[in-house]
Design a protein around this motif. Structure first.
Motif, PDB file in Angstrom:
ATOM      1  N   UNK A  59      36.147   5.226  23.888  1.00  0.00           N
ATOM      2  CA  UNK A  59      35.256   4.347  24.641  1.00  0.00           C
ATOM      3  C   UNK A  59      35.858   4.094  26.018  1.00  0.00           C
ATOM      4  N   UNK A  60      35.108   4.444  27.043  1.00  0.00           N
ATOM      5  CA  UNK A  60      35.549   4.177  28.414  1.00  0.00           C
ATOM      6  C   UNK A  60      35.206   2.738  28.777  1.00  0.00           C
ATOM      7  N   UNK A  61      36.161   2.040  29.398  1.00  0.00           N
ATOM      8  CA  UNK A  61      35.964   0.638  29.772  1.00  0.00           C
ATOM      9  C   UNK A  61      35.941   0.500  31.290  1.00  0.00           C
ATOM     10  N   UNK A  62      35.270  -0.534  31.724  1.00  0.00           N
ATOM     11  CA  UNK A  62      35.203  -0.802  33.159  1.00  0.00           C
ATOM     12  C   UNK A  62      36.554  -1.305  33.650  1.00  0.00           C
TER      13      UNK A  62
ATOM     14  N   UNK B 255      32.207   7.557  25.087  1.00  0.00           N
ATOM     15  CA  UNK B 255      31.072   6.651  25.281  1.00  0.00           C
ATOM     16  C   UNK B 255      31.243   5.912  26.604  1.00  0.00           C
ATOM     17  N   UNK B 256      30.142   5.779  27.319  1.00  0.00           N
ATOM     18  CA  UNK B 256      30.156   5.194  28.659  1.00  0.00           C
ATOM     19  C   UNK B 256      29.147   4.050  28.696  1.00  0.00           C
ATOM     20  N   UNK B 257      29.512   2.900  29.272  1.00  0.00           N
ATOM     21  CA  UNK B 257      28.537   1.806  29.406  1.00  0.00           C
ATOM     22  C   UNK B 257      27.311   2.260  30.195  1.00  0.00           C
ATOM     23  N   UNK B 258      26.188   1.671  29.869  1.00  0.00           N
ATOM     24  CA  UNK B 258      24.930   2.052  30.511  1.00  0.00           C
ATOM     25  C   UNK B 258      25.010   1.809  32.013  1.00  0.00           C
ATOM     26  N   UNK B 259      24.592   2.816  32.763  1.00  0.00           N
ATOM     27  CA  UNK B 259      24.551   2.692  34.209  1.00  0.00           C
ATOM     28  C   UNK B 259      25.877   2.890  34.903  1.00  0.00           C
ATOM     29  N   UNK B 260      26.940   3.208  34.160  1.00  0.00           N
ATOM     30  CA  UNK B 260      28.266   3.364  34.765  1.00  0.00           C
ATOM     31  C   UNK B 260      28.575   4.832  35.000  1.00  0.00           C
ATOM     32  N   UNK B 261      29.338   5.093  36.044  1.00  0.00           N
ATOM     33  CA  UNK B 261      29.872   6.435  36.265  1.00  0.00           C
ATOM     34  C   UNK B 261      31.184   6.565  35.493  1.00  0.00           C
ATOM     35  N   UNK B 262      31.683   7.788  35.391  1.00  0.00           N
ATOM     36  CA  UNK B 262      32.873   8.042  34.581  1.00  0.00           C
ATOM     37  C   UNK B 262      33.862   8.889  35.362  1.00  0.00           C
ATOM     38  N   UNK B 263      35.107   8.451  35.353  1.00  0.00           N
ATOM     39  CA  UNK B 263      36.208   9.245  35.893  1.00  0.00           C
ATOM     40  C   UNK B 263      37.035   9.714  34.705  1.00  0.00           C
ATOM     41  N   UNK B 264      37.160  11.038  34.564  1.00  0.00           N
ATOM     42  CA  UNK B 264      37.789  11.631  33.382  1.00  0.00           C
ATOM     43  C   UNK B 264      38.876  12.602  33.821  1.00  0.00           C
ATOM     44  N   UNK B 265      40.057  12.456  33.257  1.00  0.00           N
ATOM     45  CA  UNK B 265      41.157  13.363  33.571  1.00  0.00           C
ATOM     46  C   UNK B 265      41.874  13.798  32.308  1.00  0.00           C
ATOM     47  N   UNK B 266      42.219  15.087  32.228  1.00  0.00           N
ATOM     48  CA  UNK B 266      42.901  15.626  31.051  1.00  0.00           C
ATOM     49  C   UNK B 266      44.115  16.418  31.512  1.00  0.00           C
TER      50      UNK B 266
ATOM     51  N   UNK C   6      37.640  14.958  36.714  1.00  0.00           N
ATOM     52  CA  UNK C   6      36.245  15.087  37.134  1.00  0.00           C
ATOM     53  C   UNK C   6      35.637  13.693  37.229  1.00  0.00           C
ATOM     54  N   UNK C   7      34.706  13.549  38.153  1.00  0.00           N
ATOM     55  CA  UNK C   7      33.951  12.303  38.310  1.00  0.00           C
ATOM     56  C   UNK C   7      32.492  12.597  37.981  1.00  0.00           C
ATOM     57  N   UNK C   8      31.940  11.823  37.073  1.00  0.00           N
ATOM     58  CA  UNK C   8      30.586  12.071  36.591  1.00  0.00           C
ATOM     59  C   UNK C   8      29.679  10.906  36.965  1.00  0.00           C
ATOM     60  N   UNK C   9      28.460  11.193  37.391  1.00  0.00           N
ATOM     61  CA  UNK C   9      27.532  10.126  37.778  1.00  0.00           C
ATOM     62  C   UNK C   9      26.946   9.436  36.551  1.00  0.00           C
ATOM     63  N   UNK C  10      26.288   8.303  36.752  1.00  0.00           N
ATOM     64  CA  UNK C  10      25.670   7.609  35.609  1.00  0.00           C
ATOM     65  C   UNK C  10      24.635   8.468  34.890  1.00  0.00           C
ATOM     66  N   UNK C  11      24.039   9.445  35.597  1.00  0.00           N
ATOM     67  CA  UNK C  11      23.030  10.295  34.976  1.00  0.00           C
ATOM     68  C   UNK C  11      23.597  11.176  33.869  1.00  0.00           C
ATOM     69  N   UNK C  12      24.917  11.256  33.750  1.00  0.00           N
ATOM     70  CA  UNK C  12      25.518  12.055  32.677  1.00  0.00           C
ATOM     71  C   UNK C  12      25.178  11.498  31.306  1.00  0.00           C
ATOM     72  N   UNK C  13      24.894  10.203  31.233  1.00  0.00           N
ATOM     73  CA  UNK C  13      24.515   9.593  29.967  1.00  0.00           C
ATOM     74  C   UNK C  13      25.718   9.296  29.091  1.00  0.00           C
ATOM     75  N   UNK C  14      25.425   8.952  27.857  1.00  0.00           N
ATOM     76  CA  UNK C  14      26.476   8.624  26.891  1.00  0.00           C
ATOM     77  C   UNK C  14      26.016   9.050  25.497  1.00  0.00           C
ATOM     78  N   UNK C  15      26.895   9.698  24.713  1.00  0.00           N
ATOM     79  CA  UNK C  15      28.293  10.000  25.047  1.00  0.00           C
ATOM     80  C   UNK C  15      28.430  11.281  25.862  1.00  0.00           C
ATOM     81  N   UNK C  16      29.465  11.311  26.695  1.00  0.00           N
ATOM     82  CA  UNK C  16      29.871  12.542  27.368  1.00  0.00           C
ATOM     83  C   UNK C  16      30.753  13.321  26.397  1.00  0.00           C
ATOM     84  N   UNK C  17      30.475  14.610  26.233  1.00  0.00           N
ATOM     85  CA  UNK C  17      31.177  15.417  25.232  1.00  0.00           C
ATOM     86  C   UNK C  17      32.092  16.422  25.921  1.00  0.00           C
ATOM     87  N   UNK C  18      33.357  16.398  25.528  1.00  0.00           N
ATOM     88  CA  UNK C  18      34.381  17.233  26.148  1.00  0.00           C
ATOM     89  C   UNK C  18      34.912  18.209  25.102  1.00  0.00           C
ATOM     90  N   UNK C  19      34.887  19.494  25.444  1.00  0.00           N
ATOM     91  CA  UNK C  19      35.405  20.536  24.559  1.00  0.00           C
ATOM     92  C   UNK C  19      36.668  21.116  25.186  1.00  0.00           C
TER      93      UNK C  19
END
Length: 341
Positions: free
Chosen positions: A218-221, A242-253, A280-293
């Motif tokens: 779960x990604x937190x603000x 999982x991303x809160x509604x309307x939030x963008x996501x910054x993801x690093x691996x 990677x930086x993802x816009x709110x339009x990516x939705x939830x959950x974002x799936x990473x393989x």
């Protein structure tokens, strides 16, 4: 009279035996004729898989000239290994033939013959059979025995279980394709997998999705969430963020150089194509959950570290307008003003 009666009885007995013998001979001839007719008709119809397998075996070990005797030995060894592994010989020979023909398209579908000139081509065929057999040996015995008979129904139940967990079908497809790399070469698994190769793809799907677990984060603000996970050698890991509604996501691996990642949106769209581990930086339009393989191409297992943060959309700021007082009119100005003028 006694002698006459005895001779008459013998002749009468002989007279009764000959019709029986004649009937037996006629029935035997008719049976042979009928059997020959049925066999001649059956030879033109489709053969059973067992017949096809025996025919393939006869063709594979058919008599060769003395100069080719050594070449027949690896073929016989191949048949023995297929029999020991309980692998469908007809399907396996189709697999090797298809792989060989893809390497020599100029042959126009002609397989190598028993001639001396085709000796190098037969050697390539033998080498390919060894490579494919090594891939098939990695599969469990129960699945090996079903190669050539598998279809989509064999893994559909496991697929539906993942779909109920909000995993998009396109993500499942990518997960299975990544896992199938151990049994399919890159040039085959890169595009749509057709028969006879698809048998190995379905086998990989059954093994990959059996008891698979999805890691959920779960990604937190404002706050950064970090998780470390291990990826087996040649394996893959599926992570749902999982991303809160309307939030963008910054993801690093971070991980080993032989790991690669693909990021999918909640609708299965590819947001970050397969490539090295990165931020990677993802816009709110990516939705939830974002799936990473994440896949590991290394020969040893490795640990990845995933960090993520949800950024809430900026709130619009209210700009307070200063109060503007209307200018006061003095009495003289008021008295001079005549609306009728």
């Amino acid at each position: 009279m006694a002698r006459v009666s005895a001779s008459q009885r013998e002749r009468a007995a002989e007279g009764r035996v000959w019709p029986v013998v004649a009937a037996l001979v006629i029935s035997a001839l008719l049976g042979t004729l009928i059997g020959w007719l049925f066999l001649s008709r059956g030879s033109g119809s489709g053969d059973s898989p067992a017949t096809d397998s025996k025919r393939a075996e006869r063709e594979l070990v058919s008599p060769q000239p003395p100069s080719q005797t050594k070449n027949s030995e690896p073929r016989q060894q191949l048949l023995n290994r297929l029999r020991a592994l309980q692998v469908n010989r007809t399907w396996f020979l189709r697999l090797v033939d298809s792989s060989w023909l893809s390497r020599f398209p100029e042959r126009g579908g002609r397989l190598p013959s028993a001639s001396i000139d085709d000796g190098p081509l037969r050697q390539v065929w033998d080498d390919l059979s060894e490579e494919w057999l090594a891939r098939v040996e990695q599969l469990p015995p129960a699945i090996r025995a079903r190669l050539g008979q598998l279809d989509n129904q064999d893994w559909d139940k496991q697929k539906q279980i993942l779909i109920q967990q909000d995993v998009h079908p396109r993500v499942i497809q990518a997960l299975v394709t990544a896992a199938a790399r151990t049994v399919l070469p890159g040039d085959v698994s890169a595009g749509p997998v057709e028969e006879p190769y698809r048998q190995l793809w379905i086998a990989a799907a059954i093994e990959t999705l059996k008891g698979i677990s999805i890691d959920t984060i779960a990604a937190r603000s404002v706050e950064v969430t970090t998780r470390s996970l291990r990826v087996s050698s040649g394996g893959a890991r599926l992570i749902a963020v999982t991303v809160p509604v309307g939030s963008s996501l910054v993801l690093g691996i971070n991980g080993t150089p032989l790991m690669e990642m693909t990021v999918f949106g909640s609708d299965g769209q590819v947001l970050a194509a397969r490539g090295p581990l990165r931020v990677v930086s993802l816009p709110p339009e990516a939705g939830s959950p974002v799936q990473v393989l994440v896949v590991n191409d290394g020969v040893a297992s490795g640990v990845l570290t995933l960090s993520c943060r949800a950024d809430a959309p900026p709130q619009p700021q209210m700009v307070q307008q200063p109060d503007v007082d209307a200018p006061e009119m003095n009495e003289a100005e008021e008295s001079d003003f005549d609306p009728m003028e």
